[in-house]
Write a protein that holds these residues in place. Structure first.
Motif, PDB file in Angstrom:
ATOM      1  N   GLY A   1       0.803  -1.208   0.000  1.00 20.17           N
ATOM      2  CA  GLY A   1       0.000   0.000   0.000  1.00 20.17           C
ATOM      3  C   GLY A   1       0.841   1.265   0.000  1.00 20.17           C
ATOM      4  O   GLY A   1       1.882   1.334   0.636  1.00 20.17           O
ATOM      5  N   VAL A   2       0.348   2.272  -0.730  1.00 19.23           N
ATOM      6  CA  VAL A   2       0.948   3.607  -0.743  1.00 19.23           C
ATOM      7  C   VAL A   2      -0.194   4.613  -0.772  1.00 19.23           C
ATOM      8  O   VAL A   2      -1.092   4.509  -1.612  1.00 19.23           O
ATOM      9  CB  VAL A   2       1.862   3.821  -1.975  1.00 19.23           C
ATOM     10  N   ARG A   3      -0.170   5.601   0.147  1.00 20.79           N
ATOM     11  CA  ARG A   3      -1.196   6.639   0.171  1.00 20.79           C
ATOM     12  C   ARG A   3      -0.939   7.671  -0.914  1.00 20.79           C
ATOM     13  O   ARG A   3       0.196   8.023  -1.182  1.00 20.79           O
ATOM     14  CB  ARG A   3      -1.220   7.315   1.536  1.00 20.79           C
TER      15      ARG A   3
ATOM     16  N   ILE B   1      12.976   0.326  -1.717  1.00 20.28           N
ATOM     17  CA  ILE B   1      11.859   0.828  -2.516  1.00 20.28           C
ATOM     18  C   ILE B   1      10.897   1.624  -1.635  1.00 20.28           C
ATOM     19  O   ILE B   1      10.490   2.735  -1.984  1.00 20.28           O
ATOM     20  CB  ILE B   1      11.148  -0.331  -3.239  1.00 20.28           C
ATOM     21  N   HIS B   2      10.560   1.079  -0.471  1.00 21.18           N
ATOM     22  CA  HIS B   2       9.698   1.794   0.479  1.00 21.18           C
ATOM     23  C   HIS B   2      10.331   3.135   0.859  1.00 21.18           C
ATOM     24  O   HIS B   2       9.645   4.166   0.887  1.00 21.18           O
ATOM     25  CB  HIS B   2       9.475   0.957   1.747  1.00 21.18           C
ATOM     26  N   ASN B   3      11.618   3.131   1.160  1.00 22.37           N
ATOM     27  CA  ASN B   3      12.304   4.364   1.569  1.00 22.37           C
ATOM     28  C   ASN B   3      12.334   5.403   0.460  1.00 22.37           C
ATOM     29  O   ASN B   3      12.197   6.604   0.722  1.00 22.37           O
ATOM     30  CB  ASN B   3      13.725   4.057   2.058  1.00 22.37           C
ATOM     31  N   ALA B   4      12.500   4.978  -0.785  1.00 21.10           N
ATOM     32  CA  ALA B   4      12.516   5.918  -1.910  1.00 21.10           C
ATOM     33  C   ALA B   4      11.147   6.585  -2.075  1.00 21.10           C
ATOM     34  O   ALA B   4      11.063   7.799  -2.310  1.00 21.10           O
ATOM     35  CB  ALA B   4      12.915   5.198  -3.193  1.00 21.10           C
TER      36      ALA B   4
ATOM     37  N   TYR C   1       5.360  10.290   0.281  1.00 19.96           N
ATOM     38  CA  TYR C   1       4.203   9.409   0.374  1.00 19.96           C
ATOM     39  C   TYR C   1       4.410   8.309   1.401  1.00 19.96           C
ATOM     40  O   TYR C   1       5.479   7.698   1.471  1.00 19.96           O
ATOM     41  CB  TYR C   1       3.900   8.792  -1.000  1.00 19.96           C
ATOM     42  N   ASP C   2       3.360   8.058   2.210  1.00 21.11           N
ATOM     43  CA  ASP C   2       3.376   6.972   3.185  1.00 21.11           C
ATOM     44  C   ASP C   2       3.232   5.642   2.466  1.00 21.11           C
ATOM     45  O   ASP C   2       2.407   5.510   1.552  1.00 21.11           O
ATOM     46  CB  ASP C   2       2.200   7.073   4.168  1.00 21.11           C
ATOM     47  N   THR C   3       4.019   4.661   2.884  1.00 22.03           N
ATOM     48  CA  THR C   3       3.807   3.284   2.440  1.00 22.03           C
ATOM     49  C   THR C   3       3.325   2.512   3.653  1.00 22.03           C
ATOM     50  O   THR C   3       3.264   3.059   4.757  1.00 22.03           O
ATOM     51  CB  THR C   3       5.097   2.639   1.880  1.00 22.03           C
ATOM     52  N   ASP C   4       3.020   1.250   3.481  1.00 24.27           N
ATOM     53  CA  ASP C   4       2.561   0.489   4.640  1.00 24.27           C
ATOM     54  C   ASP C   4       3.696   0.131   5.600  1.00 24.27           C
ATOM     55  O   ASP C   4       3.450  -0.392   6.671  1.00 24.27           O
ATOM     56  CB  ASP C   4       1.753  -0.743   4.225  1.00 24.27           C
TER      57      ASP C   4
ATOM     58  N   SER D   1      -2.820  -2.952   1.600  1.00 22.96           N
ATOM     59  CA  SER D   1      -1.488  -3.280   2.102  1.00 22.96           C
ATOM     60  C   SER D   1      -1.312  -4.771   2.359  1.00 22.96           C
ATOM     61  O   SER D   1      -1.043  -5.179   3.464  1.00 22.96           O
ATOM     62  CB  SER D   1      -1.209  -2.497   3.377  1.00 22.96           C
ATOM     63  N   SER D   2      -1.480  -5.559   1.308  1.00 19.95           N
ATOM     64  CA  SER D   2      -1.294  -7.002   1.492  1.00 19.95           C
ATOM     65  C   SER D   2       0.138  -7.309   1.857  1.00 19.95           C
ATOM     66  O   SER D   2       0.425  -8.190   2.645  1.00 19.95           O
ATOM     67  CB  SER D   2      -1.706  -7.768   0.240  1.00 19.95           C
TER      68      SER D   2
END
Length: 138
Positions: free
Chosen positions: A46-48, A94-97, A103-106, A132-133
């Motif tokens: 998930g990404v908001r 990838i989440h950190n980038a 943007y928030d990720t899960d 956010s599976s």
């Protein structure tokens, strides 16, 4: 006569040389090709975000990570799908980038500074639900 002896000597030397080369065992070289697909990993998380501009920014941030080959963020589902080479990067990079782009990720909250610099239409609700599976597709 000297020419004949010299010619025979040259021919004999050539004959010995060729025999030496024929008796050498051949060295075998084996090349193993590794398919790019073997190292590829597919994930979704998930990404908001709100709009098409968010989609562009989120996908650009993920694509900037070395090893990422394919991205798709679904605006309606708030779901990011990424294919990447796991020998070159990992999930957290990838989440950190994406988080660094605002943007928030899960797994990682977005950078507040980057969030403040987003266009008005991209300022999302921080409580927004995400798909956010987090599971890997294989």
């Amino acid at each position: 006569m000297k020419k004949i002896i010299l010619s025979l000597a040259v021919l004999a030397t050539m004959g010995l040389t060729s025999c030496k080369n024929e008796n050498k065992p051949e060295t075998e070289t084996t090349t193993t090709e590794v398919s790019e697909e073997m190292a590829m990993t597919d994930i979704s998380f998930g990404v908001r975000g709100n709009c098409g501009m968010c989609k562009t920014t989120i996908e650009k941030a993920a694509n900037a990570v070395a090893g990422v080959s394919q991205t798709n963020w679904d605006v309606d589902k708030k779901k990011m799908e990424v294919s990447f080479d796991d020998t070159k990067t990992d999930v957290m990079a990838i989440h950190n980038a994406i988080a660094a782009s605002g943007y928030d990720t899960d797994k990682v909250l977005g950078s507040e500074t980057a969030y403040e610099n987003l266009p008005g239409c991209c300022k999302y609700d921080h409580e927004m639900k995400m798909n956010s599976s987090g599971e890997s597709k294989e």
